[in-house]
Write a protein that holds these residues in place. Structure first.
Motif, PDB file in Angstrom:
ATOM      1  N   PHE A 157      32.502  50.467  31.698  1.00 15.33           N
ATOM      2  CA  PHE A 157      33.667  49.645  31.335  1.00 15.33           C
ATOM      3  C   PHE A 157      34.562  50.331  30.308  1.00 15.33           C
ATOM      4  CE2 PHE A 157      30.290  46.754  32.750  1.00 15.33           C
ATOM      5  CZ  PHE A 157      30.920  46.225  33.869  1.00 15.33           C
ATOM      6  N   HIS A 158      34.843  51.596  30.577  1.00 11.13           N
ATOM      7  CA  HIS A 158      35.724  52.373  29.705  1.00 11.13           C
ATOM      8  C   HIS A 158      37.156  52.232  30.222  1.00 11.13           C
ATOM      9  CE1 HIS A 158      35.755  55.626  26.584  1.00 11.13           C
ATOM     10  NE2 HIS A 158      36.948  55.827  27.113  1.00 11.13           N
ATOM     11  N   TYR A 159      37.750  51.067  29.947  1.00 10.41           N
ATOM     12  CA  TYR A 159      39.100  50.770  30.415  1.00 10.41           C
ATOM     13  C   TYR A 159      39.972  50.368  29.226  1.00 10.41           C
ATOM     14  CZ  TYR A 159      36.623  50.577  34.862  1.00 10.41           C
ATOM     15  OH  TYR A 159      35.840  50.891  35.947  1.00 10.41           O
ATOM     16  N   SER A 160      41.295  50.438  29.432  1.00  9.57           N
ATOM     17  CA  SER A 160      42.209  50.107  28.342  1.00  9.57           C
ATOM     18  C   SER A 160      42.510  48.619  28.258  1.00  9.57           C
ATOM     19  CB  SER A 160      43.515  50.889  28.503  1.00  9.57           C
ATOM     20  OG  SER A 160      44.155  50.535  29.722  1.00  9.57           O
ATOM     21  N   GLY A 161      42.343  47.888  29.370  1.00  6.94           N
ATOM     22  CA  GLY A 161      42.625  46.466  29.369  1.00  6.94           C
ATOM     23  C   GLY A 161      42.640  45.931  30.785  1.00  6.94           C
ATOM     24  N   PRO A 162      42.887  44.610  30.949  1.00  2.61           N
ATOM     25  CA  PRO A 162      42.885  44.016  32.288  1.00  2.61           C
ATOM     26  C   PRO A 162      43.929  44.605  33.232  1.00  2.61           C
ATOM     27  CG  PRO A 162      42.784  42.308  30.605  1.00  2.61           C
ATOM     28  CD  PRO A 162      43.079  43.596  29.892  1.00  2.61           C
ATOM     29  N   ASP A 163      44.995  45.244  32.676  1.00  2.82           N
ATOM     30  CA  ASP A 163      46.028  45.829  33.516  1.00  2.82           C
ATOM     31  C   ASP A 163      45.850  47.328  33.731  1.00  2.82           C
ATOM     32  OD1 ASP A 163      46.523  46.505  30.903  1.00  2.82           O
ATOM     33  OD2 ASP A 163      48.683  46.108  30.969  1.00  2.82           O
ATOM     34  N   ASP A 164      44.699  47.869  33.359  1.00  8.06           N
ATOM     35  CA  ASP A 164      44.416  49.284  33.585  1.00  8.06           C
ATOM     36  C   ASP A 164      44.275  49.518  35.090  1.00  8.06           C
ATOM     37  OD1 ASP A 164      43.304  51.838  33.826  1.00  8.06           O
ATOM     38  OD2 ASP A 164      42.096  51.633  32.005  1.00  8.06           O
ATOM     39  N   PRO A 165      45.087  50.412  35.705  1.00 10.48           N
ATOM     40  CA  PRO A 165      44.971  50.651  37.150  1.00 10.48           C
ATOM     41  C   PRO A 165      43.574  51.081  37.583  1.00 10.48           C
ATOM     42  CG  PRO A 165      46.992  51.627  36.294  1.00 10.48           C
ATOM     43  CD  PRO A 165      46.200  51.181  35.093  1.00 10.48           C
ATOM     44  N   SER A 166      42.843  51.771  36.706  1.00  8.80           N
ATOM     45  CA  SER A 166      41.504  52.215  37.074  1.00  8.80           C
ATOM     46  C   SER A 166      40.549  51.050  37.282  1.00  8.80           C
ATOM     47  CB  SER A 166      40.939  53.152  36.001  1.00  8.80           C
ATOM     48  OG  SER A 166      41.661  54.350  35.941  1.00  8.80           O
ATOM     49  N   LEU A 167      40.787  49.931  36.617  1.00  7.97           N
ATOM     50  CA  LEU A 167      39.930  48.766  36.770  1.00  7.97           C
ATOM     51  C   LEU A 167      39.952  48.277  38.214  1.00  7.97           C
ATOM     52  CD1 LEU A 167      38.139  46.769  35.075  1.00  7.97           C
ATOM     53  CD2 LEU A 167      40.167  45.302  34.942  1.00  7.97           C
ATOM     54  N   THR A 168      41.152  48.173  38.772  1.00 16.65           N
ATOM     55  CA  THR A 168      41.284  47.778  40.171  1.00 16.65           C
ATOM     56  C   THR A 168      40.812  48.888  41.109  1.00 16.65           C
ATOM     57  OG1 THR A 168      43.108  46.275  39.698  1.00 16.65           O
ATOM     58  CG2 THR A 168      42.917  47.077  41.950  1.00 16.65           C
ATOM     59  N   ALA A 169      41.129  50.130  40.791  1.00 14.79           N
ATOM     60  CA  ALA A 169      40.705  51.251  41.627  1.00 14.79           C
ATOM     61  C   ALA A 169      39.191  51.333  41.725  1.00 14.79           C
ATOM     62  CB  ALA A 169      41.260  52.555  41.075  1.00 14.79           C
ATOM     63  N   HIS A 170      38.508  50.891  40.681  1.00 15.34           N
ATOM     64  CA  HIS A 170      37.047  50.913  40.663  1.00 15.34           C
ATOM     65  C   HIS A 170      36.440  49.615  41.183  1.00 15.34           C
ATOM     66  CE1 HIS A 170      37.005  54.248  37.342  1.00 15.34           C
ATOM     67  NE2 HIS A 170      37.433  54.679  38.510  1.00 15.34           N
ATOM     68  N   GLY A 171      37.273  48.741  41.738  1.00 12.17           N
ATOM     69  CA  GLY A 171      36.741  47.573  42.434  1.00 12.17           C
ATOM     70  C   GLY A 171      36.483  46.356  41.590  1.00 12.17           C
ATOM     71  N   TRP A 172      37.192  46.187  40.465  1.00 11.42           N
ATOM     72  CA  TRP A 172      37.008  45.009  39.617  1.00 11.42           C
ATOM     73  C   TRP A 172      38.274  44.155  39.596  1.00 11.42           C
ATOM     74  CZ3 TRP A 172      32.160  44.214  38.121  1.00 11.42           C
ATOM     75  CH2 TRP A 172      31.310  45.324  37.924  1.00 11.42           C
ATOM     76  N   GLN A 173      38.089  42.838  39.488  1.00 14.36           N
ATOM     77  CA  GLN A 173      39.184  41.889  39.326  1.00 14.36           C
ATOM     78  C   GLN A 173      38.889  40.983  38.140  1.00 14.36           C
ATOM     79  OE1 GLN A 173      39.319  39.387  42.809  1.00 14.36           O
ATOM     80  NE2 GLN A 173      40.394  40.924  44.010  1.00 14.36           N
ATOM     81  N   VAL A 174      39.948  40.478  37.510  1.00 11.92           N
ATOM     82  CA  VAL A 174      39.825  39.421  36.519  1.00 11.92           C
ATOM     83  C   VAL A 174      40.329  38.135  37.160  1.00 11.92           C
ATOM     84  CG1 VAL A 174      40.398  38.648  34.193  1.00 11.92           C
ATOM     85  CG2 VAL A 174      40.218  41.098  34.674  1.00 11.92           C
ATOM     86  N   ARG A 175      39.531  37.095  37.088  1.00 11.19           N
ATOM     87  CA  ARG A 175      39.811  35.869  37.824  1.00 11.19           C
ATOM     88  C   ARG A 175      40.989  35.085  37.243  1.00 11.19           C
ATOM     89  NH1 ARG A 175      35.398  31.086  39.300  1.00 11.19           N
ATOM     90  NH2 ARG A 175      36.854  29.809  40.495  1.00 11.19           N
ATOM     91  N   THR A 176      41.827  34.522  38.164  1.00  9.44           N
ATOM     92  CA  THR A 176      42.947  33.694  37.733  1.00  9.44           C
ATOM     93  C   THR A 176      43.112  32.439  38.574  1.00  9.44           C
ATOM     94  OG1 THR A 176      44.475  34.962  39.116  1.00  9.44           O
ATOM     95  CG2 THR A 176      44.252  35.653  36.812  1.00  9.44           C
TER      96      THR A 176
END
Length: 321
Positions: free
Chosen positions: A67-86
């Motif tokens: 979980f070495h990401y900058s925040g919920p809008d980090d493009p790598s978060l989505t590229a690595h297959g994670w979502q934040v629920r809304t």
């Protein structure tokens, strides 16, 4: 006794609008994690993996993320297959899922010094409540070993104690209505809920979501602090273990029957009082999955140490089909 958790949950998810990113695993591995700052409670770093030294491409059938990401809008978060629920479905307080509770700060008590932080907040009203959940998407995790290092909280980081909060880690089917519905839960309730007095850690294997059909075990114990939670699903049996100690097993109908996604969440069962704002924190240090193999906690930690020692933040070699 386990209580119905998710009979009202809708599986509608909103993907954050992010730039498209296509890259190889090595290019997506992220910046190396910090090697310092862990306290005595954090596992030792730098040990070798149980087999060959891990690389950004990783050993086959493995998913690892620190979980070495900058925040919920980090493009790598989505590229690595994670979502934040809304979306506005259950469980918990309807219409309160928000991206604002998900962050990736530094933490000196974490291995590598970084975490996924889940912050749920409320003032006792639905309008003043924010729940948080981070889930994987399209990863297709089935049998094997699921493990995460998680910090559980017994009290809010700020404000009055007493909320019926659920701190959760679980693999689950993409749809509640699936014929082969599967769900394997860790749910920690520091103040209890559904008429139960906390603290309580429920481990629950589900066969159907609605009507609820599951088997469960309750551990009545304060658990504030870091823990390694593991689920091993192999050979027609599911085993839950906490810090290397077996808690519960299920078999028969209560085993995975289809591929699942991983979820981490903080949510409120109800809103028992309006006594001012309060915020609850749960932390996730890392997640590890090994497809089709039962891996001991010792070997899980050796593999994780190997990834940290190699400066590898993310690996996914789990087959897509």
């Amino acid at each position: 006794m386990s209580q119905p958790r998710r009979t009202s949950r809708r599986r509608a998810w909103t993907v954050l609008t992010l730039p498209a990113l296509v890259c190889g695993l090595a290019a997506c591995s992220g910046a190396p994690a910090s090697s310092g700052g862990a306290d005595a409670a954090a596992p030792a770093q730098g040990a070798s993996a149980p087999s060959a030294s891990p690389t950004p491409s990783g050993p086959p059938g493995t998913l690892f993320d620190d979980f070495h990401y900058s925040g919920p809008d980090d493009p790598s978060l989505t590229a690595h297959g994670w979502q934040v629920r809304t979306d506005d479905g259950g469980p918990g307080i309807k219409g309160t899922w928000s991206t604002t509770g998900a962050g990736f700060p530094s933490d000196t008590t974490a291995q590598g010094g970084r975490i996924l932080q889940l912050q749920a907040s409320t003032d006792g009203t639905a309008q003043g409540t924010k729940q948080v959940e981070v889930q994987s998407t399209g990863t297709g995790l089935f049998t094997g070993t699921f493990a995460a290092r998680i910090y559980l909280s017994d009290k809010p980081a700020s404000g009055r104690n007493g909320d019926h909060l659920v701190e959760s880690f679980y693999p689950i089917s993409p749809a509640d209505s699936s014929t082969n519905y599967s769900e394997l839960d860790y749910e920690y309730m520091p103040n209890g809920g559904w008429g139960s007095v906390g603290p309580e850690l429920d481990t629950t294997s589900w066969y159907k979501a609605d009507p609820p059909d599951r088997v469960t075990h309750a551990l009545k114990q304060h658990l504030e602090g870091w823990h390694i939670m593991m689920v091993t699903a192999m050979n027609g049996k599911v085993t839950y273990s906490l810090d290397g100690k077996e808690l519960f097993t299920s078999s028969g109908n209560y085993v995975p029957r289809e591929k699942m996604d991983i979820h981490f969440s903080d949510w409120f069962i109800d809103l028992p009082f309006t006594g001012g704002p309060r915020t609850w924190d749960t932390k996730v240090n890392w997640f590890y999955y090994k497809a089709g193999e039962a891996v001991s906690q010792t070997d899980v930690q050796k593999a994780v140490d190997g990834f940290y020692g190699a400066g590898t933040d993310y690996v996914n070699t789990v087959p897509k089909s």
